[in-house]
Design a protein around this motif. Structure first.
Motif, short mmCIF file in Angstrom:
data_model
loop_
_atom_site.label_atom_id
_atom_site.label_comp_id
_atom_site.label_asym_id
_atom_site.label_seq_id
_atom_site.Cartn_x
_atom_site.Cartn_y
_atom_site.Cartn_z
N UNK A 121 0.84 -1.21 0.00
CA UNK A 121 0.00 0.00 0.00
C UNK A 121 0.87 1.25 0.00
N UNK A 122 1.94 1.24 0.80
CA UNK A 122 2.83 2.40 0.84
C UNK A 122 3.47 2.62 -0.53
N UNK A 123 3.81 1.53 -1.22
CA UNK A 123 4.42 1.67 -2.54
C UNK A 123 3.50 2.35 -3.54
N UNK A 124 2.19 2.26 -3.31
CA UNK A 124 1.23 2.86 -4.23
C UNK A 124 1.01 4.35 -3.96
N UNK A 125 1.46 4.85 -2.80
CA UNK A 125 1.28 6.26 -2.45
C UNK A 125 2.41 7.07 -3.08
N UNK A 126 2.11 8.10 -3.85
CA UNK A 126 3.17 8.89 -4.50
C UNK A 126 4.06 9.59 -3.48
N UNK A 127 5.37 9.51 -3.61
CA UNK A 127 6.27 10.22 -2.69
C UNK A 127 6.07 11.72 -2.70
#
Length: 280
Positions: free
Chosen positions: A164-170
Protein backbone atom coordinates in the motif's frame (compact mmCIF):
# COMPACT_ATOMS: atom_id res chain seq x y z
CA UNK A 1 -24.33 -27.91 -27.24
CA UNK A 2 -25.15 -24.27 -27.98
CA UNK A 3 -23.82 -21.27 -26.08
CA UNK A 4 -26.97 -20.90 -23.96
CA UNK A 5 -26.81 -24.52 -22.84
CA UNK A 6 -23.13 -24.18 -21.98
CA UNK A 7 -23.81 -21.10 -19.87
CA UNK A 8 -26.60 -22.91 -18.03
CA UNK A 9 -24.35 -25.92 -17.47
CA UNK A 10 -21.50 -23.83 -16.03
CA UNK A 11 -23.98 -21.84 -13.95
CA UNK A 12 -25.40 -24.95 -12.27
CA UNK A 13 -21.94 -26.50 -11.98
CA UNK A 14 -20.54 -23.42 -10.27
CA UNK A 15 -23.38 -23.05 -7.79
CA UNK A 16 -23.57 -26.80 -7.24
CA UNK A 17 -19.92 -26.91 -6.23
CA UNK A 18 -20.43 -23.81 -4.09
CA UNK A 19 -23.32 -25.48 -2.29
CA UNK A 20 -21.32 -28.67 -1.67
CA UNK A 21 -18.31 -26.76 -0.32
CA UNK A 22 -20.59 -24.61 1.86
CA UNK A 23 -22.19 -27.73 3.36
CA UNK A 24 -18.77 -29.25 4.07
CA UNK A 25 -17.65 -26.06 5.84
CA UNK A 26 -20.88 -25.15 7.66
CA UNK A 27 -21.96 -28.60 8.83
CA UNK A 28 -19.26 -28.88 11.55
CA UNK A 29 -20.11 -25.36 12.75
CA UNK A 30 -23.79 -26.25 12.93
CA UNK A 31 -22.96 -29.46 14.77
CA UNK A 32 -20.93 -27.54 17.36
CA UNK A 33 -23.78 -25.06 17.79
CA UNK A 34 -26.55 -27.60 18.35
CA UNK A 35 -24.27 -29.55 20.69
CA UNK A 36 -23.78 -26.41 22.77
CA UNK A 37 -27.54 -25.89 23.28
CA UNK A 38 -28.50 -29.55 23.68
CA UNK A 39 -28.97 -30.97 27.20
CA UNK A 40 -26.16 -33.29 28.23
CA UNK A 41 -28.47 -36.30 28.53
CA UNK A 42 -29.67 -35.90 24.93
CA UNK A 43 -26.29 -35.21 23.37
CA UNK A 44 -25.54 -38.82 22.33
CA UNK A 45 -29.01 -40.10 21.67
CA UNK A 46 -29.70 -42.43 18.72
CA UNK A 47 -30.80 -41.59 16.08
CA UNK A 48 -29.06 -38.24 15.93
CA UNK A 49 -31.42 -35.28 16.31
CA UNK A 50 -30.17 -32.55 14.00
CA UNK A 51 -32.98 -30.25 15.14
CA UNK A 52 -33.16 -30.61 18.94
CA UNK A 53 -36.60 -30.17 20.46
CA UNK A 54 -35.23 -29.19 23.88
CA UNK A 55 -32.90 -26.21 23.97
CA UNK A 56 -30.86 -25.15 26.99
CA UNK A 57 -28.27 -22.47 27.74
CA UNK A 58 -27.08 -24.14 30.91
CA UNK A 59 -23.82 -25.06 29.22
CA UNK A 60 -22.97 -21.39 28.74
CA UNK A 61 -23.93 -20.60 32.33
CA UNK A 62 -21.56 -23.34 33.50
CA UNK A 63 -18.75 -21.78 31.47
CA UNK A 64 -19.14 -18.48 33.32
CA UNK A 65 -19.73 -19.99 36.76
CA UNK A 66 -17.39 -22.99 36.80
CA UNK A 67 -14.58 -21.97 34.43
CA UNK A 68 -14.59 -18.18 34.75
CA UNK A 69 -14.86 -17.60 31.03
CA UNK A 70 -15.65 -13.93 31.67
CA UNK A 71 -12.13 -13.31 33.01
CA UNK A 72 -10.66 -15.21 30.06
CA UNK A 73 -12.65 -13.05 27.65
CA UNK A 74 -11.36 -9.86 29.32
CA UNK A 75 -7.77 -11.12 29.15
CA UNK A 76 -8.23 -12.02 25.50
CA UNK A 77 -9.69 -8.64 24.57
CA UNK A 78 -6.98 -6.76 26.48
CA UNK A 79 -4.05 -8.63 24.96
CA UNK A 80 -5.64 -8.68 21.50
CA UNK A 81 -6.45 -4.97 21.57
CA UNK A 82 -2.94 -3.95 22.64
CA UNK A 83 -1.39 -6.29 20.08
CA UNK A 84 -3.54 -4.90 17.26
CA UNK A 85 -2.64 -1.30 18.08
CA UNK A 86 1.06 -2.13 18.36
CA UNK A 87 1.10 -4.17 15.14
CA UNK A 88 -0.58 -1.36 13.20
CA UNK A 89 1.74 1.37 14.51
CA UNK A 90 5.00 -0.56 14.17
CA UNK A 91 3.83 -2.32 11.02
CA UNK A 92 3.04 0.96 9.28
CA UNK A 93 6.35 2.51 10.33
CA UNK A 94 8.26 -0.58 9.17
CA UNK A 95 6.33 -0.75 5.89
CA UNK A 96 7.13 2.92 5.27
CA UNK A 97 10.84 2.36 5.89
CA UNK A 98 11.02 -0.77 3.74
CA UNK A 99 9.04 0.84 0.89
CA UNK A 100 10.78 4.20 0.79
CA UNK A 101 14.35 2.94 1.29
CA UNK A 102 14.15 -0.31 -0.66
CA UNK A 103 17.07 0.82 -2.82
CA UNK A 104 19.35 -0.01 0.12
CA UNK A 105 20.54 -3.63 0.09
CA UNK A 106 20.46 -3.83 3.88
CA UNK A 107 16.86 -2.58 4.05
CA UNK A 108 15.82 -4.95 1.28
CA UNK A 109 17.35 -7.93 3.09
CA UNK A 110 15.75 -6.82 6.34
CA UNK A 111 12.33 -6.93 4.67
CA UNK A 112 13.01 -10.40 3.26
CA UNK A 113 14.23 -11.73 6.62
CA UNK A 114 11.15 -10.35 8.36
CA UNK A 115 8.90 -12.22 5.96
CA UNK A 116 11.06 -15.33 6.26
CA UNK A 117 10.63 -15.28 10.05
CA UNK A 118 6.93 -16.02 9.55
CA UNK A 119 7.87 -19.40 8.01
CA UNK A 120 9.69 -20.60 11.13
CA UNK A 121 7.47 -22.89 13.27
CA UNK A 122 6.97 -21.43 16.77
CA UNK A 123 7.96 -24.71 18.41
CA UNK A 124 11.53 -24.32 17.10
CA UNK A 125 12.10 -20.96 18.80
CA UNK A 126 9.97 -21.69 21.88
CA UNK A 127 12.75 -22.80 24.25
CA UNK A 128 15.31 -20.03 23.61
CA UNK A 129 12.54 -17.45 23.48
CA UNK A 130 11.16 -18.72 26.78
CA UNK A 131 14.60 -18.45 28.41
CA UNK A 132 14.94 -14.89 27.14
CA UNK A 133 11.45 -13.86 28.28
CA UNK A 134 12.13 -15.42 31.68
CA UNK A 135 15.44 -13.56 32.03
CA UNK A 136 13.64 -10.22 31.55
CA UNK A 137 10.72 -11.31 33.78
CA UNK A 138 8.07 -11.16 31.06
CA UNK A 139 6.80 -14.74 31.33
CA UNK A 140 3.15 -14.90 32.42
CA UNK A 141 2.63 -11.14 32.09
CA UNK A 142 0.29 -9.06 29.96
CA UNK A 143 3.24 -7.14 28.50
CA UNK A 144 5.09 -10.33 27.59
CA UNK A 145 2.08 -11.86 25.85
CA UNK A 146 1.42 -8.59 24.03
CA UNK A 147 5.01 -8.50 22.74
CA UNK A 148 4.82 -12.13 21.59
CA UNK A 149 1.45 -11.62 19.89
CA UNK A 150 2.68 -8.45 18.18
CA UNK A 151 5.84 -10.13 16.90
CA UNK A 152 3.76 -12.89 15.31
CA UNK A 153 1.45 -10.33 13.65
CA UNK A 154 4.14 -8.06 12.21
CA UNK A 155 5.27 -10.11 9.16
CA UNK A 156 1.79 -10.29 7.64
CA UNK A 157 1.02 -6.69 8.62
CA UNK A 158 4.18 -5.39 6.97
CA UNK A 159 3.57 -7.51 3.85
CA UNK A 160 0.13 -5.95 3.25
CA UNK A 161 1.00 -2.41 4.33
CA UNK A 162 4.26 -2.40 2.36
CA UNK A 163 2.51 -2.68 -0.99
CA UNK A 164 0.00 0.00 0.00
CA UNK A 165 2.83 2.40 0.84
CA UNK A 166 4.42 1.67 -2.54
CA UNK A 167 1.23 2.86 -4.23
CA UNK A 168 1.28 6.26 -2.45
CA UNK A 169 3.17 8.89 -4.50
CA UNK A 170 6.27 10.22 -2.69
CA UNK A 171 5.25 13.71 -3.83
CA UNK A 172 2.60 13.81 -1.07
CA UNK A 173 5.27 13.22 1.54
CA UNK A 174 7.55 15.80 -0.03
CA UNK A 175 4.75 18.38 -0.05
CA UNK A 176 4.09 17.76 3.66
CA UNK A 177 7.80 18.12 4.44
CA UNK A 178 7.92 21.42 2.54
CA UNK A 179 5.12 22.63 4.82
CA UNK A 180 7.25 21.75 7.84
CA UNK A 181 5.88 18.30 8.78
CA UNK A 182 8.24 15.95 10.57
CA UNK A 183 8.36 12.15 10.20
CA UNK A 184 5.63 11.40 12.75
CA UNK A 185 3.32 14.01 11.25
CA UNK A 186 3.86 12.59 7.77
CA UNK A 187 3.21 9.08 9.06
CA UNK A 188 0.06 9.81 11.05
CA UNK A 189 -1.45 12.69 9.04
CA UNK A 190 -0.57 11.69 5.49
CA UNK A 191 -0.11 7.94 5.32
CA UNK A 192 -2.58 6.74 7.93
CA UNK A 193 -5.66 8.41 6.33
CA UNK A 194 -4.70 7.05 2.89
CA UNK A 195 -4.11 3.54 4.23
CA UNK A 196 -7.42 3.08 6.05
CA UNK A 197 -8.54 0.15 3.81
CA UNK A 198 -5.24 -1.64 4.37
CA UNK A 199 -5.26 -0.93 8.11
CA UNK A 200 -8.84 -2.19 8.38
CA UNK A 201 -7.94 -5.40 6.52
CA UNK A 202 -4.84 -6.04 8.64
CA UNK A 203 -6.75 -5.35 11.86
CA UNK A 204 -9.54 -7.78 11.00
CA UNK A 205 -7.23 -10.62 9.97
CA UNK A 206 -4.93 -10.02 12.95
CA UNK A 207 -7.94 -10.08 15.27
CA UNK A 208 -8.88 -13.50 13.95
CA UNK A 209 -5.31 -14.71 14.31
CA UNK A 210 -5.14 -13.51 17.92
CA UNK A 211 -8.32 -15.35 18.84
CA UNK A 212 -6.99 -18.52 17.22
CA UNK A 213 -3.55 -18.26 18.85
CA UNK A 214 -3.02 -21.30 21.06
CA UNK A 215 0.67 -22.17 21.39
CA UNK A 216 1.91 -18.79 22.67
CA UNK A 217 -0.46 -18.37 25.65
CA UNK A 218 -0.18 -22.09 26.45
CA UNK A 219 3.62 -22.07 26.56
CA UNK A 220 4.35 -18.61 27.97
CA UNK A 221 1.54 -18.15 30.47
CA UNK A 222 0.22 -20.09 33.46
CA UNK A 223 -1.96 -17.69 35.45
CA UNK A 224 -3.21 -15.46 32.63
CA UNK A 225 -5.72 -17.55 30.71
CA UNK A 226 -7.19 -16.62 27.34
CA UNK A 227 -10.15 -18.16 25.50
CA UNK A 228 -8.11 -20.33 23.15
CA UNK A 229 -6.36 -22.02 26.10
CA UNK A 230 -9.44 -22.04 28.31
CA UNK A 231 -10.86 -25.01 26.45
CA UNK A 232 -8.04 -27.15 27.88
CA UNK A 233 -9.10 -26.28 31.45
CA UNK A 234 -12.51 -27.91 31.13
CA UNK A 235 -12.51 -30.73 33.74
CA UNK A 236 -13.54 -34.24 32.88
CA UNK A 237 -16.22 -36.13 34.76
CA UNK A 238 -15.53 -38.76 37.39
CA UNK A 239 -15.77 -41.46 34.71
CA UNK A 240 -13.10 -39.70 32.61
CA UNK A 241 -15.71 -38.89 29.98
CA UNK A 242 -15.07 -35.96 27.68
CA UNK A 243 -17.57 -33.13 28.47
CA UNK A 244 -18.53 -32.43 24.86
CA UNK A 245 -21.36 -30.16 25.98
CA UNK A 246 -18.95 -27.69 27.61
CA UNK A 247 -16.33 -28.10 24.90
CA UNK A 248 -18.92 -27.33 22.21
CA UNK A 249 -20.11 -24.26 24.13
CA UNK A 250 -16.57 -22.99 24.55
CA UNK A 251 -15.81 -23.66 20.88
CA UNK A 252 -18.87 -21.72 19.74
CA UNK A 253 -18.10 -18.90 22.18
CA UNK A 254 -14.71 -18.50 20.49
CA UNK A 255 -15.93 -19.06 16.92
CA UNK A 256 -18.94 -16.72 16.93
CA UNK A 257 -16.95 -13.41 17.05
CA UNK A 258 -14.79 -14.63 14.16
CA UNK A 259 -17.84 -15.53 12.07
CA UNK A 260 -19.47 -12.16 12.73
CA UNK A 261 -16.28 -10.26 11.85
CA UNK A 262 -15.83 -12.14 8.59
CA UNK A 263 -19.49 -11.67 7.61
CA UNK A 264 -19.45 -7.93 8.35
CA UNK A 265 -16.03 -7.08 6.91
CA UNK A 266 -15.76 -9.68 4.14
CA UNK A 267 -15.59 -7.02 1.42
CA UNK A 268 -12.82 -5.10 3.19
CA UNK A 269 -10.83 -8.29 3.74
CA UNK A 270 -10.90 -9.33 0.08
CA UNK A 271 -10.27 -5.82 -1.30
CA UNK A 272 -7.41 -5.22 1.10
CA UNK A 273 -5.69 -8.52 0.36
CA UNK A 274 -6.07 -8.13 -3.42
CA UNK A 275 -4.95 -4.49 -3.48
CA UNK A 276 -2.14 -4.85 -0.94
CA UNK A 277 -0.93 -8.33 -1.80
CA UNK A 278 -0.14 -7.64 -5.45
CA UNK A 279 2.98 -5.66 -6.20
CA UNK A 280 2.40 -2.87 -8.64
Amino acid sequence: MNIRSMKSFYFFLRWGLTFVVAIIILLPLYWIFISSITPKGSLFQTPIDYFPKIITFQNYKDLFIQLGIGEMAINTLLITGLSLVASIIFGTAAAYGFARYDYSRGVSWGYKLLLFSALIPPVITARPLYDFMKSVQLVDTYLGLTILYTSSLLPFSVLILYNFVKQIPPSLEEAAQVDGANFLQVLFKVYFPLMKPAIATVSIINFIQCLNEFFTPLFFSYKIKVLSVGITTIPRTSNFEVPWDLISSMGWFITLPIILFVMIFEKNIMEGIIAGGVKQ
